[in-house]
Design a protein around this motif. Structure first.
Motif, PDB file in Angstrom:
ATOM      1  N   GLN A  24      32.525  38.471  38.795  1.00 54.97           N
ATOM      2  CA  GLN A  24      33.831  38.694  39.405  1.00 54.97           C
ATOM      3  C   GLN A  24      34.517  37.365  39.715  1.00 54.97           C
ATOM      4  O   GLN A  24      35.723  37.218  39.541  1.00 54.97           O
ATOM      5  CB  GLN A  24      33.700  39.534  40.670  1.00 54.97           C
ATOM      6  CG  GLN A  24      33.456  40.990  40.406  1.00 54.97           C
ATOM      7  CD  GLN A  24      33.362  41.794  41.697  1.00 54.97           C
ATOM      8  OE1 GLN A  24      33.189  41.237  42.772  1.00 54.97           O
ATOM      9  NE2 GLN A  24      33.475  43.107  41.569  1.00 54.97           N
ATOM     10  N   GLY A  25      33.738  36.392  40.180  1.00 54.55           N
ATOM     11  CA  GLY A  25      34.297  35.067  40.455  1.00 54.55           C
ATOM     12  C   GLY A  25      34.828  34.419  39.192  1.00 54.55           C
ATOM     13  O   GLY A  25      35.916  33.841  39.186  1.00 54.55           O
ATOM     14  N   VAL A  26      34.061  34.525  38.119  1.00 51.47           N
ATOM     15  CA  VAL A  26      34.498  33.969  36.842  1.00 51.47           C
ATOM     16  C   VAL A  26      35.751  34.700  36.358  1.00 51.47           C
ATOM     17  O   VAL A  26      36.696  34.080  35.852  1.00 51.47           O
ATOM     18  CB  VAL A  26      33.364  34.059  35.795  1.00 51.47           C
ATOM     19  CG1 VAL A  26      33.878  33.744  34.404  1.00 51.47           C
ATOM     20  CG2 VAL A  26      32.218  33.127  36.171  1.00 51.47           C
ATOM     21  N   ARG A  27      35.785  36.004  36.530  1.00 53.33           N
ATOM     22  CA  ARG A  27      36.947  36.793  36.116  1.00 53.33           C
ATOM     23  C   ARG A  27      38.201  36.334  36.864  1.00 53.33           C
ATOM     24  O   ARG A  27      39.266  36.159  36.274  1.00 53.33           O
ATOM     25  CB  ARG A  27      36.692  38.274  36.378  1.00 53.33           C
ATOM     26  CG  ARG A  27      37.784  39.162  35.806  1.00 53.33           C
ATOM     27  CD  ARG A  27      37.586  40.630  36.154  1.00 53.33           C
ATOM     28  NE  ARG A  27      38.735  41.007  36.963  1.00 53.33           N
ATOM     29  CZ  ARG A  27      38.702  41.506  38.182  1.00 53.33           C
ATOM     30  NH1 ARG A  27      37.560  41.720  38.777  1.00 53.33           N
ATOM     31  NH2 ARG A  27      39.786  41.787  38.823  1.00 53.33           N
ATOM     32  N   ARG A  28      38.085  36.118  38.187  1.00 60.45           N
ATOM     33  CA  ARG A  28      39.228  35.662  38.971  1.00 60.45           C
ATOM     34  C   ARG A  28      39.712  34.292  38.498  1.00 60.45           C
ATOM     35  O   ARG A  28      40.913  34.046  38.391  1.00 60.45           O
ATOM     36  CB  ARG A  28      38.859  35.602  40.452  1.00 60.45           C
ATOM     37  CG  ARG A  28      39.064  36.928  41.143  1.00 60.45           C
ATOM     38  CD  ARG A  28      38.869  36.804  42.650  1.00 60.45           C
ATOM     39  NE  ARG A  28      37.742  37.674  42.993  1.00 60.45           N
ATOM     40  CZ  ARG A  28      36.590  37.277  43.503  1.00 60.45           C
ATOM     41  NH1 ARG A  28      36.374  36.025  43.792  1.00 60.45           N
ATOM     42  NH2 ARG A  28      35.641  38.145  43.762  1.00 60.45           N
ATOM     43  N   GLU A  29      38.777  33.402  38.208  1.00 59.91           N
ATOM     44  CA  GLU A  29      39.157  32.070  37.728  1.00 59.91           C
ATOM     45  C   GLU A  29      39.835  32.137  36.372  1.00 59.91           C
ATOM     46  O   GLU A  29      40.824  31.441  36.131  1.00 59.91           O
ATOM     47  CB  GLU A  29      37.922  31.173  37.654  1.00 59.91           C
ATOM     48  CG  GLU A  29      37.427  30.725  39.005  1.00 59.91           C
ATOM     49  CD  GLU A  29      36.300  29.715  38.902  1.00 59.91           C
ATOM     50  OE1 GLU A  29      36.293  28.942  37.919  1.00 59.91           O
ATOM     51  OE2 GLU A  29      35.457  29.693  39.797  1.00 59.91           O
ATOM     52  N   VAL A  30      39.332  32.973  35.487  1.00 56.10           N
ATOM     53  CA  VAL A  30      39.946  33.127  34.164  1.00 56.10           C
ATOM     54  C   VAL A  30      41.343  33.717  34.299  1.00 56.10           C
ATOM     55  O   VAL A  30      42.287  33.268  33.633  1.00 56.10           O
ATOM     56  CB  VAL A  30      39.059  33.991  33.242  1.00 56.10           C
ATOM     57  CG1 VAL A  30      39.798  34.398  31.982  1.00 56.10           C
ATOM     58  CG2 VAL A  30      37.780  33.252  32.887  1.00 56.10           C
ATOM     59  N   PHE A  34      44.705  31.900  33.165  1.00 52.31           N
ATOM     60  CA  PHE A  34      45.563  32.566  32.183  1.00 52.31           C
ATOM     61  C   PHE A  34      46.983  32.706  32.714  1.00 52.31           C
ATOM     62  O   PHE A  34      47.958  32.447  32.004  1.00 52.31           O
ATOM     63  CB  PHE A  34      44.987  33.939  31.824  1.00 52.31           C
ATOM     64  CG  PHE A  34      45.827  34.697  30.851  1.00 52.31           C
ATOM     65  CD1 PHE A  34      45.818  34.374  29.501  1.00 52.31           C
ATOM     66  CD2 PHE A  34      46.659  35.723  31.282  1.00 52.31           C
ATOM     67  CE1 PHE A  34      46.613  35.058  28.599  1.00 52.31           C
ATOM     68  CE2 PHE A  34      47.456  36.414  30.393  1.00 52.31           C
ATOM     69  CZ  PHE A  34      47.427  36.083  29.046  1.00 52.31           C
ATOM     70  N   ARG A  35      47.109  33.121  33.976  1.00 54.50           N
ATOM     71  CA  ARG A  35      48.446  33.276  34.563  1.00 54.50           C
ATOM     72  C   ARG A  35      49.190  31.942  34.601  1.00 54.50           C
ATOM     73  O   ARG A  35      50.387  31.874  34.312  1.00 54.50           O
ATOM     74  CB  ARG A  35      48.359  33.856  35.969  1.00 54.50           C
ATOM     75  CG  ARG A  35      48.061  35.325  35.990  1.00 54.50           C
ATOM     76  CD  ARG A  35      47.993  35.829  37.437  1.00 54.50           C
ATOM     77  NE  ARG A  35      47.433  37.155  37.472  1.00 54.50           N
ATOM     78  CZ  ARG A  35      48.105  38.225  37.850  1.00 54.50           C
ATOM     79  NH1 ARG A  35      49.351  38.109  38.224  1.00 54.50           N
ATOM     80  NH2 ARG A  35      47.529  39.403  37.857  1.00 54.50           N
ATOM     81  N   ALA A  36      48.480  30.890  34.997  1.00 56.58           N
ATOM     82  CA  ALA A  36      49.117  29.576  35.062  1.00 56.58           C
ATOM     83  C   ALA A  36      49.584  29.139  33.674  1.00 56.58           C
ATOM     84  O   ALA A  36      50.701  28.634  33.518  1.00 56.58           O
ATOM     85  CB  ALA A  36      48.145  28.561  35.648  1.00 56.58           C
ATOM     86  N   GLN A  37      48.757  29.352  32.675  1.00 53.91           N
ATOM     87  CA  GLN A  37      49.121  28.974  31.306  1.00 53.91           C
ATOM     88  C   GLN A  37      50.297  29.814  30.806  1.00 53.91           C
ATOM     89  O   GLN A  37      51.232  29.296  30.191  1.00 53.91           O
ATOM     90  CB  GLN A  37      47.920  29.134  30.368  1.00 53.91           C
ATOM     91  CG  GLN A  37      48.156  28.625  28.978  1.00 53.91           C
ATOM     92  CD  GLN A  37      48.368  27.126  28.928  1.00 53.91           C
ATOM     93  OE1 GLN A  37      47.911  26.389  29.788  1.00 53.91           O
ATOM     94  NE2 GLN A  37      49.087  26.671  27.923  1.00 53.91           N
TER      95      GLN A  37
END
Length: 104
Positions: A24-30, A34-37
């Motif tokens: 879940q932590g990795v998912r939030r970071e991804v 993605f949103r920033a990009q």
């Protein structure tokens, strides 16, 4: 304290729970990356945000309504002016039967 097969199952359950939390932590970071990009990409393309689009659309609708009101007002004034101009420009009956002037 657990011993035997129960201890193994408890350790396995703990491992799975920790793995799910890490996932879940990795998912939030991804998602954040993605949103920033995506936001950077959209900003570089100069795409309009929905709020700005809605504001401009409302302004255009108001302008159209005002244009329709002003057009109706102009037509009414022209009709009113046209009626008074037509009355002033009508020639009397004696002038209509008079001889045309000779050209010099």
């Amino acid at each position: 304290m657990s011993t035997g097969p129960n201890r193994i199952l408890d350790e396995f359950a703990k491992l799975v729970t920790d793995a799910a939390g890490a996932a879940q932590g990795v998912r939030r970071e991804v998602e954040t990356a993605f949103r920033a990009q995506a936001e950077r990409l959209l900003n570089s393309m100069e795409i309009v945000q929905r709020e700005e689009f809605e504001a401009v659309r409302e302004m255009a609708a108001k302008a159209r309504e005002e244009n329709a009101r002003l057009t109706a007002r102009i037509e009414a004034l022209e009709a009113q002016l046209g009626g008074s101009v037509a009355a002033k420009t009508e020639k009397p009956a004696s002038a209509a039967t008079a001889k045309p002037r000779a050209k010099k």
